[in-house]
Motif scaffolding. Structure first.
Motif, short mmCIF file in Angstrom:
data_model
loop_
_atom_site.label_atom_id
_atom_site.label_comp_id
_atom_site.label_asym_id
_atom_site.label_seq_id
_atom_site.Cartn_x
_atom_site.Cartn_y
_atom_site.Cartn_z
N GLU A 61 0.81 -1.22 0.00
CA GLU A 61 0.00 0.00 0.00
C GLU A 61 0.85 1.27 0.00
O GLU A 61 0.33 2.36 -0.17
CB GLU A 61 -0.94 0.01 1.21
N VAL A 62 2.16 1.11 0.25
CA VAL A 62 3.05 2.28 0.26
C VAL A 62 3.23 2.77 -1.17
O VAL A 62 3.51 1.97 -2.06
CB VAL A 62 4.41 1.90 0.87
N ARG A 63 3.03 4.08 -1.37
CA ARG A 63 3.11 4.57 -2.75
C ARG A 63 4.39 5.35 -3.04
O ARG A 63 4.68 5.67 -4.17
CB ARG A 63 1.88 5.38 -3.11
N HIS A 64 5.16 5.65 -1.98
CA HIS A 64 6.44 6.30 -2.22
C HIS A 64 7.49 5.22 -2.39
O HIS A 64 7.86 4.54 -1.44
CB HIS A 64 6.81 7.21 -1.04
N MET A 65 7.96 5.05 -3.62
CA MET A 65 8.84 3.93 -3.93
C MET A 65 10.14 3.97 -3.13
O MET A 65 10.65 2.93 -2.74
CB MET A 65 9.12 3.88 -5.44
N ALA A 66 10.65 5.17 -2.89
CA ALA A 66 11.91 5.26 -2.14
C ALA A 66 11.70 4.74 -0.71
O ALA A 66 12.50 3.95 -0.21
CB ALA A 66 12.40 6.71 -2.11
N PHE A 67 10.59 5.15 -0.08
CA PHE A 67 10.28 4.68 1.27
C PHE A 67 10.17 3.16 1.28
O PHE A 67 10.72 2.47 2.14
CB PHE A 67 8.97 5.32 1.74
N LYS A 68 9.48 2.61 0.29
CA LYS A 68 9.27 1.17 0.21
C LYS A 68 10.61 0.43 0.07
O LYS A 68 10.87 -0.55 0.76
CB LYS A 68 8.37 0.88 -0.99
N ARG A 69 11.46 0.95 -0.82
CA ARG A 69 12.75 0.29 -1.05
C ARG A 69 13.61 0.31 0.20
O ARG A 69 14.21 -0.70 0.57
CB ARG A 69 13.49 0.96 -2.22
N ILE A 70 13.67 1.47 0.84
CA ILE A 70 14.49 1.56 2.05
C ILE A 70 13.92 0.65 3.15
O ILE A 70 14.67 -0.09 3.80
CB ILE A 70 14.57 3.02 2.55
N ALA A 71 12.60 0.64 3.29
CA ALA A 71 11.97 -0.21 4.30
C ALA A 71 12.32 -1.67 4.05
O ALA A 71 12.69 -2.41 4.96
CB ALA A 71 10.46 -0.02 4.28
N GLN A 72 12.25 -2.10 2.77
CA GLN A 72 12.57 -3.49 2.45
C GLN A 72 14.02 -3.80 2.77
O GLN A 72 14.34 -4.81 3.39
CB GLN A 72 12.28 -3.77 0.98
N THR A 73 14.92 -2.91 2.36
CA THR A 73 16.34 -3.12 2.63
C THR A 73 16.58 -3.31 4.13
O THR A 73 17.33 -4.18 4.54
CB THR A 73 17.15 -1.90 2.13
N VAL A 74 15.92 -2.49 4.93
CA VAL A 74 16.14 -2.53 6.37
C VAL A 74 15.54 -3.78 7.00
O VAL A 74 16.17 -4.45 7.80
CB VAL A 74 15.57 -1.25 7.02
N ILE A 75 14.30 -4.14 6.61
CA ILE A 75 13.67 -5.27 7.30
C ILE A 75 14.19 -6.63 6.83
O ILE A 75 14.01 -7.62 7.51
CB ILE A 75 12.12 -5.24 7.21
N TYR A 76 14.84 -6.68 5.66
CA TYR A 76 15.45 -7.95 5.24
C TYR A 76 16.75 -8.22 5.99
O TYR A 76 17.18 -9.36 6.11
CB TYR A 76 15.79 -7.95 3.74
N PHE A 77 17.39 -7.16 6.46
CA PHE A 77 18.76 -7.32 6.95
C PHE A 77 18.94 -8.36 8.07
O PHE A 77 19.86 -9.18 7.97
CB PHE A 77 19.32 -5.96 7.40
N PRO A 78 18.09 -8.37 9.11
CA PRO A 78 18.36 -9.32 10.20
C PRO A 78 18.39 -10.78 9.75
O PRO A 78 19.01 -11.62 10.42
CB PRO A 78 17.20 -9.08 11.18
N HIS A 79 17.76 -11.09 8.61
CA HIS A 79 17.76 -12.47 8.12
C HIS A 79 19.18 -12.98 7.88
O HIS A 79 19.45 -14.18 8.00
CB HIS A 79 16.95 -12.55 6.82
#
Lengths: 290, 315
Positions: B114-132
């Protein structure tokens, strides 16, 4: 679709932001404290940014034999393990990519079965013991030489490769080995990159096998060293690591522990942009078939 | 089917044909050999060891000369009062994971979508994948730096605000919650990938039609997004049920300490402690076998149920 930014949007962004922040904060905290100068370090004082910057914790830990040995062991196991993983997985994935080959279905069924059923911890341990592999790095490399999931994913990729290319190479006079080395492998570049990272991260982070099979502390890898320094002393609050001894008055335990953790994560942090890109691909390739 | 019709002919002819066929593929067999050897030695040979569950095994005698005791290891296992505790812990953690750890990535994926700001989405994904990508050892270490009495920053903050330190790590009451939060922290972000991909595969015309019909965003999520990703959810749920008792072995082994043992012993740690630490091999094998069989039964049962309900299973 709609242009306006609603309250629902705001809540959505906020929740994602908080989750993301919580994911990254422990790393930032550890990173920051690891650079605190021993002179301004006060136990139990809450700080987020060091008042005075210093790399003494890093120079101290790099100066210990146990850290250097663990780093060397980790690098060795990761490099050797990953190379062997790639060789065994890709040769077998190609070898088993001929569906019409007699026995192929049976072999694939037997391999897939290991996904859902394994003998368990104790029988595996007894096998390694009977093979006299305890305290040898072969005990942490060979039991994970390949795995059913990787093999199935890479094989699915190989099944998709157009046979015409191989046939053309044969007509040009390539033998089987040349077809594999000059046609199949060059076409698998992205898959090789993906699995190199999968295997390397698994080896670098591997803990349980190393713990039960490597009993000599001089042969420990980094996860074992970190565990003895941080986890063994962490829960109860006793400060002192079995892995690292010596004079620690000049540099506080806490900053040393944090510096060790940062160093043990360093290769993963450096590789992270590649990891993210290729891992996402790998997960999706694997997801195509269950 | 010539071989079936001429059944009276020497059976050797069939195998001769197979042999000829096999020789055509000798290079391919050769390439597969190292992996086949691996699976035989490291995956199938240990399965013989499962027979130890029916022995009173000691390593000092050869395998076949050990005392065969039938199912008495299992009756002993079931009558051990600690077995019930361990079963309770495993079940509690398994249910908590199903209730929270499983749906959170789905919710997170829908939210990210639902996030429409692509930069926000990309950064969020980068951050939440990291602990894996971080090992359980480092994750456990970070937990200590967060929660421990002397160096945890939560406790430092409590002291800074004038409170008393809290012993999170040795408190049996909060152990399960801590394990659950740790799992969510490490893997929930990564778990969104597969659902994000499923959402990306949905036909956008469905949404456009819904907008024309005046459906709100919530309505569209409930009536389009969720039903469309249901097959993915079902497949992952079946696979999850097949590993119902895998509730985080390394993780719990690292977070265990004597003060929380009552709530922290699960099948895997019990098998490990009994079988390897204490050297009671047969008990360890019996526990491991019990756990594997239940996992297999769960996988087959859930797959059958799903197929009866008309969806596609995993096999």
């Amino acid at each position: 679709m709609e242009g306006k930014f609603s309250i629902g949007d705001a809540i959505n962004y906020l929740v994602i932001f908080i989750f993301g922040f919580l994911c990254i904060f422990p790393f930032l905290y550890v990173f920051s404290i690891s650079f605190t100068d021993p002179d301004v370090y006060i136990p139990l004082k809450f700080t987020v940014f060091p008042e005075k910057f210093s790399i003494r914790a890093y120079t101290w830990i790099i100066g210990t034999d146990s850290f250097i040995n663990a780093m060397k062991s980790s690098v060795f196991v990761t490099v050797a393990g990953t190379i062997l993983n790639l060789i065994v997985t890709f040769t077998a994935a190609y070898g088993l990519s001929r569906k019409e080959m007699p026995g192929n279905r049976l072999i694939m069924a037997l391999i897939t079965f290991t996904l859902v059923f394994s003998a368990g911890i104790v029988p595996n341990y007894i096998l390694i013991k009977d093979l006299h592999m305890i305290n040898s790095y072969s005990s942490i490399i060979l039991p994970v030489l390949t795995n059913a999931w990787s093999l199935v994913v890479v094989r699915n990729f190989m099944l998709e490769l157009p046979r015409e290319l191989e046939e053309a190479a044969r007509i040009d006079g390539c033998n089987d080995l040349q077809v594999f080395a000059r046609v199949v492998l060059p076409l698998s570049g992205a898959v090789i990159a993906t699995f190199t990272l999968f295997f390397a991260v698994a080896h670098w982070n591997s803990y349980f096998n190393t713990m039960i099979y490597i009993t000599k502390s001089s042969k420990w890898t980094l996860p074992l060293l970190v565990k003895s320094m941080v986890v063994d002393s962490g829960a109860i609050g006793y400060a002192g690591g079995a892995g690292v001894g010596g004079d620690q008055k000049s540099v506080p335990q806490e900053t040393i522990k944090m510096a060790t953790i940062v160093l043990s994560m360093l290769p993963v942090i450096i590789l992270y942009p590649f990891l993210q890109k290729y891992f996402v691909k790998g997960v999706l390739v694997g997801a195509v078939k269950g | 089917m010539p071989t079936a019709a001429k059944a009276y002919k020497p059976i050797g002819r069939y195998w001769l044909k197979v042999w000829r066929e096999m020789r055509k593929y000798k290079f391919f067999y050769l390439l597969s050999l190292p992996a086949l050897f691996y699976f035989a030695l490291f995956r199938y040979v240990p399965m013989w060891g499962l027979l130890m569950a029916f022995q009173d095994y000691t390593p000092f005698k050869s395998f076949w000369n050990n005392n065969w005791v039938g199912v008495s290891q299992f009756t002993r296992m079931f009558s051990d009062p600690f077995f019930a505790t361990m079963l309770r812990n495993t079940l509690a953690l398994a249910l908590m994971r199903l209730a929270f750890f499983f749906p959170i990535p789905i919710a997170l994926a829908i939210m990210l979508n639902e996030v429409r700001h692509m930069a926000f989405k990309r950064i969020a994904q980068t951050v939440i994948y990291f602990p894996h990508f971080i090992s359980w050892v480092v994750t456990a270490s970070l937990t200590f730096f967060t929660l421990s009495v002397d160096i945890g920053f939560v406790n430092k903050m409590i002291v800074f605000l004038g409170g008393e330190q809290v012993t999170f790590l040795v408190n049996p009451d909060s152990f399960w919650a801590m394990i659950l939060i740790q799992s969510i922290w490490k893997e929930a972000g990564w778990g969104t990938i597969i659902f994000m991909a499923a959402i990306a595969g949905i036909d956008t015309q469905l949404y456009e039609a819904a907008v024309v019909d005046g459906a709100s965003r919530m309505r569209r999520i409930i009536s389009i997004t969720l039903p469309c990703i249901m097959p993915t959810i079902v497949v992952l749920l079946i696979l999850r049920l097949g590993q119902i008792f895998d509730v985080g072995f390394e993780q719990i082994l690292l977070m265990q300490n004597p003060l929380v043992r009552e709530v922290a012993e699960i099948f895997d740690t019990y098998a490990y402690n009994q079988g390897i630490v204490q050297g009671q091999f047969s008990v360890g094998v019996a526990v491991g076998l019990f756990k594997s069989l239940i996992g297999l039964a769960f996988l087959m049962a859930s797959n059958t149920i799903v197929r009866r309900l008309g969806s596609e299973g995993v096999y």
